[in-house]
Design a protein around this motif. Structure first.
Motif, PDB file in Angstrom:
ATOM      1  N   PHE A   1       0.877  -1.145  -0.124  1.00  0.00           N
ATOM      2  CA  PHE A   1      -0.045   0.049   0.078  1.00  0.00           C
ATOM      3  C   PHE A   1       0.758   1.124  -0.073  1.00  0.00           C
ATOM      4  O   PHE A   1       0.580   1.981  -0.783  1.00  0.00           O
ATOM      5  N   TYR A   2       1.766   1.405   1.004  1.00  0.00           N
ATOM      6  CA  TYR A   2       2.447   2.668   1.152  1.00  0.00           C
ATOM      7  C   TYR A   2       3.711   2.502   0.031  1.00  0.00           C
ATOM      8  O   TYR A   2       4.162   3.754  -0.321  1.00  0.00           O
ATOM      9  N   GLY A   3       4.192   1.496  -0.172  1.00  0.00           N
ATOM     10  CA  GLY A   3       5.298   1.230  -1.151  1.00  0.00           C
ATOM     11  C   GLY A   3       4.694   2.227  -2.554  1.00  0.00           C
ATOM     12  O   GLY A   3       5.639   2.662  -3.145  1.00  0.00           O
TER      13      GLY A   3
ATOM     14  N   SER B   1       5.617  -0.965 -13.637  1.00  0.00           N
ATOM     15  CA  SER B   1       7.064  -0.818 -13.540  1.00  0.00           C
ATOM     16  C   SER B   1       7.553  -0.740 -15.160  1.00  0.00           C
ATOM     17  O   SER B   1       8.648  -0.400 -15.315  1.00  0.00           O
ATOM     18  N   GLN B   2       6.765  -1.172 -16.016  1.00  0.00           N
ATOM     19  CA  GLN B   2       7.486  -1.271 -17.235  1.00  0.00           C
ATOM     20  C   GLN B   2       6.753  -0.301 -18.178  1.00  0.00           C
ATOM     21  O   GLN B   2       6.900  -0.129 -19.444  1.00  0.00           O
TER      22      GLN B   2
ATOM     23  N   PHE C   1      16.639   1.835  -1.097  1.00  0.00           N
ATOM     24  CA  PHE C   1      17.807   0.785  -1.732  1.00  0.00           C
ATOM     25  C   PHE C   1      17.501   0.279  -2.907  1.00  0.00           C
ATOM     26  O   PHE C   1      18.550   0.188  -4.020  1.00  0.00           O
ATOM     27  N   MET C   2      16.245  -0.396  -3.205  1.00  0.00           N
ATOM     28  CA  MET C   2      15.901  -1.115  -4.490  1.00  0.00           C
ATOM     29  C   MET C   2      15.842  -0.019  -5.419  1.00  0.00           C
ATOM     30  O   MET C   2      16.087  -0.430  -6.725  1.00  0.00           O
ATOM     31  N   LEU C   3      15.404   1.047  -5.240  1.00  0.00           N
ATOM     32  CA  LEU C   3      15.079   2.031  -6.371  1.00  0.00           C
ATOM     33  C   LEU C   3      16.620   2.507  -6.950  1.00  0.00           C
ATOM     34  O   LEU C   3      17.064   2.666  -8.072  1.00  0.00           O
TER      35      LEU C   3
ATOM     36  N   GLY D   1      12.616  -3.127  -9.816  1.00  0.00           N
ATOM     37  CA  GLY D   1      13.255  -3.767  -8.465  1.00  0.00           C
ATOM     38  C   GLY D   1      12.127  -3.581  -7.340  1.00  0.00           C
ATOM     39  O   GLY D   1      12.008  -4.407  -6.691  1.00  0.00           O
ATOM     40  N   VAL D   2      11.724  -2.222  -7.327  1.00  0.00           N
ATOM     41  CA  VAL D   2      10.624  -1.872  -6.277  1.00  0.00           C
ATOM     42  C   VAL D   2       9.505  -2.793  -6.515  1.00  0.00           C
ATOM     43  O   VAL D   2       8.985  -3.133  -5.304  1.00  0.00           O
ATOM     44  N   PHE D   3       9.096  -2.916  -7.523  1.00  0.00           N
ATOM     45  CA  PHE D   3       7.734  -3.659  -7.728  1.00  0.00           C
ATOM     46  C   PHE D   3       7.741  -5.079  -7.820  1.00  0.00           C
ATOM     47  O   PHE D   3       7.007  -5.636  -7.226  1.00  0.00           O
TER      48      PHE D   3
END
Length: 480
Positions: free
Chosen positions: A308-310, A375-376, A438-440, A447-449
């Motif tokens: 949700f917050y991501g 993400s794409q 970090f993933m971003l 990577g985030v998704f």
């Protein structure tokens, strides 16, 4: 002499037993009277007043992502940091909020159980309003994060109190729809804060950074809720659980009188009183039948927060990272934000028709698919379409679990128990915000998704395998 003392002790014991029996009977009767109330204006007015409080609560909770580009632009924060737990980046601002929410929910959830739903609803609102006002005038990352932490504590207490309050005032046949309406009104704060951010964040009206105006406007407007709160009664269920049966009866009698006038005919007879669980203690969370529910909700909250917050707190920053300008990213998120209240409104039609656990599982699956496609995406239409799907799925999950978790514990410990399990979502958000940053940096938006999709898969497993059914049952029968 010993005989007299024994007889006296026996009388005291009998009196205590009779008093306890009367309290249990009173709780059952109060519950049955509340659950038979038809959905008239008087009932909906209470729901709408609580929903108005939820609107400003979500405004304060969700402006984080929308003002983040302005905080970066003003030089107070940076988009990412060189270290995983750096305190000068956007992640630290997000983490400060959720650290405050964690403390507010786990350490202060007992307040509503001890002092009543109405009093804590009012004072927690004033608390986070004052803290955000101070925060709006900070010029350093340290000061900003400190006051965001303090405001988060107040928001955490308010979140628990509103959900508990609403679950106890709404009749059982209306409970799911009541939460749907509450969340629809609450999430209408998303397009409001998104649009205000679009107008103000890139600018400096009257020489004051735009993000500061976004923060201040929420606090000023929330004063209206403080004013209207005088029309809210105390929860009759809470009063009865404290042995204050006469007060509970008086509050409920006034509500019944208003409902009867609007209903235009005699009220339905109360159904049989549901079995009332024995007086619960906080430690009972770890005893059957609550232990399995507690473990399920802890796992659920650790991972639902990532999904949700991501997205909600990071979408403007993610879009900027993809090469979209700050102004354009805020425009896209404004359009996406328009969908926020639609999720609970769509949910209104399914809220009391389908099991809560099945709705959560289905929406989590949609969240996974939409996030990976988002993400794409690079075209504006696809970004907005997938963003809307993510928003709808996330908000349907939100109103459903807010209903669901309140149903799983007895009145005596409802606020504390829900506060405890809910606090794990706040703790998760503290660390997941740093992980997302970090993933971003290392793996980009994709990577985030992938990280978010993995978390939502665990949500499906926890709720799908461990969640009990609650649809159409009284709060007392679920807790028995």
């Amino acid at each position: 002499m010993a005989i007299l003392e024994g007889a006296s002790s026996l009388r005291v014991g009998n009196d205590a037993a009779q008093a306890e029996a009367a309290t249990v009977a009173g709780i059952g009767a109060i519950s049955a009277r509340l659950d038979r109330l038809p959905a008239t204006r008087a009932v909906w007015k209470l729901i709408l007043l609580l929903s108005l409080g939820f609107f400003f609560e979500l405004y304060d909770l969700l402006f984080t992502g929308y003002v983040a580009p302005g905080l970066v632009k003003s030089g107070i924060l940076t988009p990412t940091t060189s270290g995983l737990f750096g305190t000068s980046g956007v992640a630290s601002f997000v983490a400060a909020l959720f650290a405050g929410l964690f403390v507010g929910t786990i350490a202060c959830g007992f307040l509503a159980d001890r002092f009543g739903r109405r009093a804590i609803f009012t004072w927690s609102l004033l608390w986070y309003m004052a803290a955000n006002t101070v925060m709006a005038f900070q010029d350093t990352a340290h000061g900003l994060n400190l006051w965001r932490f303090v405001s988060g504590m107040g928001i955490g207490v308010e979140l628990i109190t509103i959900g508990t309050y609403l679950s106890e005032l709404a009749p059982k046949h209306l409970r799911g729809r009541a939460f749907a309406v509450c969340q629809a009104i609450g999430f209408s704060a998303v397009p409001v804060v998104a649009f205000l951010s679009y107008l103000l964040v890139p600018r400096t009206p009257f020489g004051l950074d735009g993000w500061r105006w976004v923060v201040l406007l929420g606090g000023i407007s929330a004063l209206f809720v403080w004013y209207f709160r005088r029309n809210l009664p105390e929860s009759p269920r809470w009063l009865a659980s404290k042995g204050r049966i006469r007060e509970a009866d008086e509050v409920l009698a006034r509500l019944e009188e208003k409902v009867a006038q609007q209903y235009g005919k005699p009220l339905p007879q109360p159904g049989p009183a549901a079995p009332v669980p024995r007086k619960a203690r906080f430690a009972d969370m770890w005893q059957p039948p609550y232990r399995k529910r507690t473990l399920m909700l802890i796992v659920f909250h650790i991972f639902q927060t990532v999904g949700f917050y991501g997205f909600a707190n990071w979408v403007p920053t993610l879009l900027v990272k993809q090469g979209i300008t700050v102004t354009s990213s805020l425009l896209y998120t404004t359009v996406i934000g328009l969908a926020a209240p639609l999720g609970p409104l769509l949910g209104y039609w399914i809220a009391d028709r389908f099991e809560r656990k099945h709705v959560i599982v289905c929406m989590a699956a949609i969240n996974i698919a939409s996030g990976l496609l988002f993400s794409q995406a690079s075209a504006a239409v696809m970004i907005v379409t997938l963003g809307v799907l993510l928003t709808l799925a996330g908000n349907i999950i939100s109103f459903t679990y807010h209903t669901y978790q309140q149903e799983l514990y007895p009145t005596a410990i409802r606020a504390r128990a829900v506060g405890f399990v809910y606090s794990w979502s706040r703790l998760s958000a503290v660390f997941s915000s740093f992980v997302i940053a970090f993933m971003l940096r290392e793996f980009g938006v994709t990577g985030v998704f992938v990280f978010i999709a993995s978390a939502m898969a665990l949500v499906i497993v926890a709720i799908g395998l461990m969640g009990p059914r609650t649809l159409g049952k009284s709060l007392e029968s679920i807790s028995h």
